[in-house]
Write a protein that holds these residues in place. Sequence first.
Motif, short mmCIF file in Angstrom:
data_model
loop_
_atom_site.label_atom_id
_atom_site.label_comp_id
_atom_site.label_asym_id
_atom_site.label_seq_id
_atom_site.Cartn_x
_atom_site.Cartn_y
_atom_site.Cartn_z
N VAL A 44 0.94 -1.21 -0.04
CA VAL A 44 0.06 0.01 0.01
C VAL A 44 0.82 1.17 -0.02
O VAL A 44 1.81 1.13 0.82
N GLN A 45 0.43 2.13 -0.90
CA GLN A 45 1.35 3.46 -0.90
C GLN A 45 0.97 4.30 0.52
O GLN A 45 0.00 4.40 0.59
N LYS A 46 2.08 4.75 1.04
CA LYS A 46 1.91 5.44 2.28
C LYS A 46 1.81 7.27 1.44
O LYS A 46 2.93 7.56 1.03
N LYS A 47 0.98 7.77 2.01
CA LYS A 47 0.67 9.15 1.49
C LYS A 47 1.49 10.07 2.54
O LYS A 47 1.29 10.05 3.68
N ARG A 48 2.34 11.10 2.05
CA ARG A 48 2.78 12.05 2.49
C ARG A 48 1.79 13.39 2.75
O ARG A 48 0.85 13.52 2.06
N THR A 49 2.27 14.26 3.46
CA THR A 49 1.26 15.52 3.78
C THR A 49 1.63 16.70 3.14
O THR A 49 2.80 16.62 2.76
N GLY A 50 0.52 17.41 2.61
CA GLY A 50 0.98 18.80 2.26
C GLY A 50 1.19 18.56 0.60
O GLY A 50 1.38 17.56 -0.12
N LEU A 51 1.45 19.87 -0.07
CA LEU A 51 1.81 19.79 -1.40
C LEU A 51 2.97 19.07 -1.81
O LEU A 51 3.28 18.60 -2.70
N SER A 52 4.25 19.28 -1.03
CA SER A 52 5.62 18.94 -1.28
C SER A 52 5.52 17.31 -1.30
O SER A 52 6.11 16.72 -1.93
N SER A 71 2.81 15.34 -1.81
CA SER A 71 2.24 14.93 -3.03
C SER A 71 2.93 14.75 -4.11
O SER A 71 2.96 13.87 -4.91
N ILE A 72 3.91 15.88 -4.26
CA ILE A 72 4.76 15.73 -5.49
C ILE A 72 5.80 14.70 -5.13
O ILE A 72 6.17 13.92 -6.26
N LYS A 73 6.47 14.40 -3.91
CA LYS A 73 7.09 13.46 -3.73
C LYS A 73 6.56 12.18 -3.84
O LYS A 73 7.15 11.34 -4.43
N ASP A 74 5.33 12.01 -3.45
CA ASP A 74 4.48 10.90 -3.85
C ASP A 74 4.60 10.48 -5.34
O ASP A 74 4.58 9.24 -5.67
N LEU A 75 4.36 11.53 -6.25
CA LEU A 75 4.25 11.39 -7.70
C LEU A 75 5.60 10.69 -8.16
O LEU A 75 5.48 9.82 -9.02
N PHE A 76 6.90 11.06 -7.61
CA PHE A 76 7.97 10.80 -8.34
C PHE A 76 8.64 9.67 -7.49
O PHE A 76 9.52 8.75 -8.10
N SER A 77 8.54 9.69 -6.05
CA SER A 77 9.13 8.76 -5.28
C SER A 77 8.33 8.11 -4.25
O SER A 77 8.48 8.42 -3.07
N PRO A 78 7.44 7.38 -4.76
CA PRO A 78 6.28 6.79 -3.77
C PRO A 78 7.06 5.81 -2.72
O PRO A 78 7.86 5.19 -2.88
N ILE A 79 6.39 5.82 -1.41
CA ILE A 79 6.93 4.98 -0.58
C ILE A 79 5.71 4.00 -0.18
O ILE A 79 4.49 4.41 -0.03
N HIS A 80 5.98 2.81 -0.15
CA HIS A 80 5.14 1.86 -0.06
C HIS A 80 5.18 1.08 1.45
O HIS A 80 6.36 0.82 1.93
N GLU A 81 4.38 0.54 1.99
CA GLU A 81 4.49 -0.38 3.08
C GLU A 81 3.36 -1.50 3.07
O GLU A 81 2.62 -1.50 2.19
#
Length: 211
Positions: free
Chosen positions: A15-23, A25-35
């Motif tokens: 499952v992809q772990k969502k980061r908070t805030g606009l920055s 979301s951008i990080k999630d787009l290019f370097s998603p973190i999964h758990e």
Amino acid sequence: MHTILAQNLRKVYSVQKKRTGLSGSIKDLFSPIHEEKVAVKDVSFVIDEGELVGFIGPNGAGKTTTLKMLSGLLYPTAGAATVLGYVPHKREKAYLRQMTLVMGNRNQLSWDLPAIDSFELQRAIYSIPVSEFKKTRDDFIDLLELKDLVNKPIRNLSLGERMKMEIVGALLHRPKVLFLDEPTIGLDVTMQRRIRTFIKEYNQRWGATVL
């Protein structure tokens, strides 16, 4: 040979772990973190022919995921299972003809057709001989008191009436194994009792294994 055998069944999702805030979301787009999320953890049990077993637990305990693995809808991440000697996730036709999965929150019958027409479609799918089909259909209709309802479109029926129709449709091919996932969810006490009585009658009459 046991009818249902589960050995250390395990199902893990990434499952992809969502980061908070606009920055974030951008990080999630290019370097998603999964758990990893463990949905089923090392489940083992044995059920023999003709047994009727209640599968209970709190929400999120993995009941639905376990039933989906046993019915072949999901691959287990680890462990093994056999039902009627078949490996469920191989989805062999011989296996699918001998089992059924009824989910209280899922509709299998066509919403706009009368139940009687959907039953005929089930007959064609499973290649049930006409004489056998009619006898089984009429027996089920009588047992669940559906004679005045089978010619109505499914969408015009109450929740309890729809659930009874779903169960009839799922059992027309007389499966040897029934997987039931909250088939009485949302129903009143009287309707719950009627459906449970019918399942018990089916279990006793045809020697089916019910989980």
